[in-house]
Write a protein that holds these residues in place. Structure first.
Motif, PDB file in Angstrom:
ATOM      1  N   LEU A 288     -16.540  23.083 -34.275  1.00 44.64           N
ATOM      2  CA  LEU A 288     -16.790  21.686 -33.931  1.00 44.64           C
ATOM      3  C   LEU A 288     -15.560  21.047 -33.331  1.00 44.64           C
ATOM      4  O   LEU A 288     -14.432  21.444 -33.625  1.00 44.64           O
ATOM      5  N   GLY A 289     -15.797  20.039 -32.511  1.00 45.20           N
ATOM      6  CA  GLY A 289     -14.701  19.222 -32.000  1.00 45.20           C
ATOM      7  C   GLY A 289     -14.962  17.774 -32.331  1.00 45.20           C
ATOM      8  O   GLY A 289     -16.104  17.383 -32.609  1.00 45.20           O
ATOM      9  N   CYS A 290     -13.898  16.969 -32.345  1.00 46.40           N
ATOM     10  CA  CYS A 290     -14.073  15.521 -32.476  1.00 46.40           C
ATOM     11  C   CYS A 290     -12.992  14.835 -31.657  1.00 46.40           C
ATOM     12  O   CYS A 290     -11.821  15.209 -31.738  1.00 46.40           O
ATOM     13  N   LYS A 291     -13.399  13.844 -30.878  1.00 47.74           N
ATOM     14  CA  LYS A 291     -12.433  13.085 -30.078  1.00 47.74           C
ATOM     15  C   LYS A 291     -11.700  12.102 -30.987  1.00 47.74           C
ATOM     16  O   LYS A 291     -12.308  11.497 -31.882  1.00 47.74           O
ATOM     17  N   ILE A 292     -10.408  11.953 -30.739  1.00 44.56           N
ATOM     18  CA  ILE A 292      -9.586  11.066 -31.554  1.00 44.56           C
ATOM     19  C   ILE A 292      -8.806  10.123 -30.632  1.00 44.56           C
ATOM     20  O   ILE A 292      -7.966  10.569 -29.863  1.00 44.56           O
ATOM     21  N   GLY A 293      -9.097   8.824 -30.727  1.00 47.53           N
ATOM     22  CA  GLY A 293      -8.413   7.829 -29.901  1.00 47.53           C
ATOM     23  C   GLY A 293      -7.218   7.229 -30.617  1.00 47.53           C
ATOM     24  O   GLY A 293      -6.936   7.564 -31.773  1.00 47.53           O
ATOM     25  N   PRO A 294      -6.515   6.315 -29.937  1.00 46.80           N
ATOM     26  CA  PRO A 294      -5.275   5.752 -30.481  1.00 46.80           C
ATOM     27  C   PRO A 294      -5.484   4.897 -31.728  1.00 46.80           C
ATOM     28  O   PRO A 294      -4.535   4.624 -32.457  1.00 46.80           O
ATOM     29  N   GLU A 295      -6.735   4.482 -31.991  1.00 46.69           N
ATOM     30  CA  GLU A 295      -6.968   3.632 -33.166  1.00 46.69           C
ATOM     31  C   GLU A 295      -7.164   4.444 -34.447  1.00 46.69           C
ATOM     32  O   GLU A 295      -7.203   3.885 -35.533  1.00 46.69           O
ATOM     33  N   ALA A 296      -7.287   5.754 -34.337  1.00 49.36           N
ATOM     34  CA  ALA A 296      -7.566   6.572 -35.523  1.00 49.36           C
ATOM     35  C   ALA A 296      -6.351   6.578 -36.462  1.00 49.36           C
ATOM     36  O   ALA A 296      -5.218   6.769 -36.029  1.00 49.36           O
ATOM     37  N   SER A 297      -6.596   6.357 -37.752  1.00 47.96           N
ATOM     38  CA  SER A 297      -5.503   6.341 -38.737  1.00 47.96           C
ATOM     39  C   SER A 297      -5.379   7.722 -39.366  1.00 47.96           C
ATOM     40  O   SER A 297      -6.317   8.520 -39.334  1.00 47.96           O
ATOM     41  N   PRO A 298      -4.216   8.012 -39.962  1.00 48.99           N
ATOM     42  CA  PRO A 298      -4.061   9.281 -40.668  1.00 48.99           C
ATOM     43  C   PRO A 298      -5.117   9.447 -41.763  1.00 48.99           C
ATOM     44  O   PRO A 298      -5.641  10.542 -41.960  1.00 48.99           O
ATOM     45  N   GLU A 299      -5.469   8.336 -42.434  1.00 45.07           N
ATOM     46  CA  GLU A 299      -6.482   8.414 -43.497  1.00 45.07           C
ATOM     47  C   GLU A 299      -7.822   8.845 -42.914  1.00 45.07           C
ATOM     48  O   GLU A 299      -8.530   9.674 -43.491  1.00 45.07           O
ATOM     49  N   PHE A 300      -8.164   8.255 -41.759  1.00 45.39           N
ATOM     50  CA  PHE A 300      -9.422   8.631 -41.129  1.00 45.39           C
ATOM     51  C   PHE A 300      -9.436  10.116 -40.777  1.00 45.39           C
ATOM     52  O   PHE A 300     -10.411  10.823 -41.036  1.00 45.39           O
ATOM     53  N   VAL A 301      -8.340  10.576 -40.206  1.00 46.15           N
ATOM     54  CA  VAL A 301      -8.288  11.980 -39.785  1.00 46.15           C
ATOM     55  C   VAL A 301      -8.478  12.900 -40.986  1.00 46.15           C
ATOM     56  O   VAL A 301      -9.206  13.898 -40.914  1.00 46.15           O
ATOM     57  N   LEU A 302      -7.867  12.547 -42.110  1.00 45.01           N
ATOM     58  CA  LEU A 302      -8.023  13.400 -43.291  1.00 45.01           C
ATOM     59  C   LEU A 302      -9.458  13.391 -43.810  1.00 45.01           C
ATOM     60  O   LEU A 302      -9.997  14.431 -44.189  1.00 45.01           O
ATOM     61  N   GLU A 303     -10.085  12.188 -43.796  1.00 40.80           N
ATOM     62  CA  GLU A 303     -11.482  12.122 -44.246  1.00 40.80           C
ATOM     63  C   GLU A 303     -12.386  12.925 -43.321  1.00 40.80           C
ATOM     64  O   GLU A 303     -13.331  13.581 -43.766  1.00 40.80           O
ATOM     65  N   ARG A 337       1.330  14.938 -38.788  1.00 36.86           N
ATOM     66  CA  ARG A 337       1.974  15.064 -40.116  1.00 36.86           C
ATOM     67  C   ARG A 337       0.937  15.067 -41.217  1.00 36.86           C
ATOM     68  O   ARG A 337       0.989  15.890 -42.124  1.00 36.86           O
ATOM     69  N   ALA A 338      -0.028  14.125 -41.120  1.00 37.29           N
ATOM     70  CA  ALA A 338      -1.037  13.994 -42.179  1.00 37.29           C
ATOM     71  C   ALA A 338      -1.822  15.293 -42.340  1.00 37.29           C
ATOM     72  O   ALA A 338      -1.995  15.789 -43.458  1.00 37.29           O
ATOM     73  N   ALA A 339      -2.281  15.850 -41.219  1.00 37.72           N
ATOM     74  CA  ALA A 339      -3.089  17.070 -41.293  1.00 37.72           C
ATOM     75  C   ALA A 339      -2.247  18.221 -41.856  1.00 37.72           C
ATOM     76  O   ALA A 339      -2.704  18.991 -42.703  1.00 37.72           O
ATOM     77  N   ARG A 340      -1.017  18.305 -41.363  1.00 35.84           N
ATOM     78  CA  ARG A 340      -0.159  19.401 -41.821  1.00 35.84           C
ATOM     79  C   ARG A 340       0.131  19.294 -43.313  1.00 35.84           C
ATOM     80  O   ARG A 340      -0.014  20.259 -44.060  1.00 35.84           O
ATOM     81  N   ASP A 341       0.513  18.076 -43.762  1.00 36.63           N
ATOM     82  CA  ASP A 341       0.866  17.902 -45.172  1.00 36.63           C
ATOM     83  C   ASP A 341      -0.323  18.159 -46.096  1.00 36.63           C
ATOM     84  O   ASP A 341      -0.156  18.598 -47.225  1.00 36.63           O
ATOM     85  N   ALA A 342      -1.525  17.864 -45.595  1.00 30.21           N
ATOM     86  CA  ALA A 342      -2.713  18.092 -46.424  1.00 30.21           C
ATOM     87  C   ALA A 342      -3.190  19.539 -46.337  1.00 30.21           C
ATOM     88  O   ALA A 342      -4.147  19.922 -47.004  1.00 30.21           O
ATOM     89  N   GLY A 343      -2.556  20.330 -45.476  1.00 30.11           N
ATOM     90  CA  GLY A 343      -2.928  21.737 -45.357  1.00 30.11           C
ATOM     91  C   GLY A 343      -4.222  21.972 -44.593  1.00 30.11           C
ATOM     92  O   GLY A 343      -4.899  22.982 -44.821  1.00 30.11           O
ATOM     93  N   HIS A 344      -4.572  21.052 -43.707  1.00 34.75           N
ATOM     94  CA  HIS A 344      -5.782  21.258 -42.900  1.00 34.75           C
ATOM     95  C   HIS A 344      -5.448  22.036 -41.623  1.00 34.75           C
ATOM     96  O   HIS A 344      -4.602  21.616 -40.838  1.00 34.75           O
ATOM     97  N   PRO A 345      -6.125  23.156 -41.395  1.00 34.50           N
ATOM     98  CA  PRO A 345      -5.834  23.989 -40.220  1.00 34.50           C
ATOM     99  C   PRO A 345      -6.532  23.440 -38.976  1.00 34.50           C
ATOM    100  O   PRO A 345      -7.584  23.909 -38.595  1.00 34.50           O
ATOM    101  N   VAL A 346      -5.945  22.445 -38.341  1.00 39.30           N
ATOM    102  CA  VAL A 346      -6.582  21.812 -37.183  1.00 39.30           C
ATOM    103  C   VAL A 346      -6.166  22.510 -35.887  1.00 39.30           C
ATOM    104  O   VAL A 346      -5.006  22.871 -35.719  1.00 39.30           O
TER     105      VAL A 346
END
Ligand code: TRP
Ligand code: MN
Length: 451
Positions: A288-303, A337-346
């Motif tokens: 899957l893919g998801c587009k991420i714009g400048p308004e996306a927060s680290p919290e959103f990305v993790l969720e 940083r958020a994805a890396r620190d949470a260990g998500h393989p993006v």
């Protein structure tokens, strides 16, 4: 999120950007028809792509996702498909040779028919017409009759996707993609042009490398990797009814796959965590893919990562950032940083097109080649600073010699936009701009020291 997922569980969630089909019964008929048709891709192929994208997530491969903004029912021909494939292969060969890692090739092709719109209506003259939502929904012709959503188009989209995929399979496995043909892909280029010359040089080096391998005793004839490529298909999974109709249970694993394409993505406008698109896609096994714009927060990305890739499978989730040339570096770093620190393989890739669109003085929607390069440069720098892998690019292009984006090798000016402006949606890079971009990307990666 529904407690138990099923191909139809999305129906109890709010779905943004769906057409207002006027004839409910006709829609049901069309969807039933598509549901009875064979799948366009197979689960095993989606799993192969997942594995390849896993290598991208690990920093050992690069993703090239490219094709039309929107495919058209009117521009449906062998030549059109071949020219698009040719540009993708040329870009891939430049990137593979220059980066020294495998390039995973994914087309925005064989199903990229649906477009989200900022407004449901469009004022033309003194009439408010329903917006054009892509050829799977209605026609771009600016009349009321042409803009009424027509379910027969869903069946036509399926059929066009099937023939496109058929030709792609023939070209990629039947000799067209053979590495001994790198020179032939360039026939139409004026070799005196700068990017044409560079390409010729690179093609010569590949010839030499192949001769070297043969001289060393390697049987290049029987090494299929040199003669064939895998080109995967992808599109924005916007019209969920169509996606559901092509969702099938894999007989090998029992898992569900959306067999309309190998990879599906969610747009910036439909990525609500409690929305129907995420509910639908979280249940299928495709990458899957998801587009991420400048308004996306680290919290959103993790969720988002938790919702779409709770098992943290490398290659399952590609985040496609589209930040804007001047914002990308600052906006992206906290997310990396958020994805890396949470260990998500993006798998992180850069869409340098969509946040750099503007209207030229003559009224045409356009993008400048320099902004596209600037965004990719910022993307690469952000990754370098966060010790993360800039995994790829997501580009809108065509093989034709259109004049839709400004700048590039031929330095297209805004006075030239009218010469050949043919897109049914956003402005695309033409063949030469695309090839030029591949060289620039390789250079950017090298100067940043990531390869
Ligand atoms: N099969 C290899 C690959 O896909 C090498 C290859 C063959 C190739 N034909 C190609 C690479 C055309 C890029 C373009 O990487
Ligand atoms: Mn677009």
């Amino acid at each position: 999120m529904a407690r138990t997922w099923s191909p139809s569980s999305w129906q109890s969630f709010e779905a943004q950007q769906q057409p207002d089909w006027p004839d409910e019964a006709a829609l049901e008929r069309a969807l039933k028809q598509v549901a009875s048709y064979p799948p366009l891709v197979f689960a095993g192929e989606a799993r192969s792509l997942l594995t390849s994208l896993g290598h991208v997530a690990a920093g050992n491969a690069f993703l090239l996702q490219a094709g039309d903004c929107a495919e058209s029912f009117d521009e449906f021909s062998a030549v059109n498909i071949r020219e698009k494939l040719r540009v993708i292969l040329q870009m891939a060969v430049v990137l593979t040779y220059s980066l020294g890692v495998p390039v995973v090739k994914v087309g925005r092709i064989a199903g990229q028919f649906a477009k989200p719109r900022s407004s449901s209506f469009e004022r033309i003259g003194n009439e408010d017409l329903p917006s054009f939502r892509g050829h799977i929904v209605n026609s771009p012709t600016p009349t009321m009759a042409a803009r009424v959503p027509d379910p027969d188009r869903i069946v036509q989209a399926y059929n066009q996707s099937a023939s496109t995929l058929n030709l792609l399979r023939a070209f990629t496995k039947g000799g067209f993609a053979d590495l001994t043909r790198v020179h032939q892909w360039t026939q139409e280029f004026i070799t005196s042009s700068n990017e044409g010359e560079r390409y010729e040089q690179l093609a010569n080096e590949i010839d030499r490398a192949l001769r070297f391998m043969r001289a060393c005793g390697i049987d290049t004839e029987s090494t299929s990797a040199l003669h064939e490529v895998d080109v995967y298909t992808s599109h924005e999974a916007l019209i969920i009814g169509y996606e559901q109709a092509l969702t099938r249970q894999d007989s090998l694993t029992g898992g569900w796959y959306d067999c309309s394409a190998h990879m599906l993505w969610i747009g910036e406008r439909t990525r609500q965590l409690d929305g129907a698109h995420i509910e639908f896609l979280r249940g299928v096994g495709n990458p899957l893919g998801c587009k991420i714009g400048p308004e996306a927060s680290p919290e959103f990305v993790l969720e988002l990562c938790e919702a779409l890739n709770p098992a943290r499978i490398p290659g399952r989730l590609t985040l496609i950032s589209r930040m804007g040339a001047n914002k990308v570096e600052d906006s992206l770093r906290p997310l990396l940083r958020a994805a890396r620190d949470a260990g998500h393989p993006v798998v992180w890739i850069c869409d340098p097109m969509h946040a750099n669109t503007f209207t030229a003085p003559g009224g045409r929607k356009t993008r400048h080649f320099d902004d596209i390069c600037t965004e990719i440069a910022g993307f690469v720098r952000a990754h370098h600073a966060e010790q993360s892998w800039p995994g790829g690019i997501h580009i809108e292009l065509t093989g034709d010699n259109v004049t839709e984006c400004l700048g590039g090798a031929d330095d297209i000016l805004d006075t030239q936009l009218d010469d050949r402006y043919e897109t049914v949606c956003d402005p695309r890079l033409n063949g030469r701009q695309s090839l030029d971009l591949a060289f620039r990307v390789a250079e950017l990666m090298r100067t940043a020291g990531v390869v």
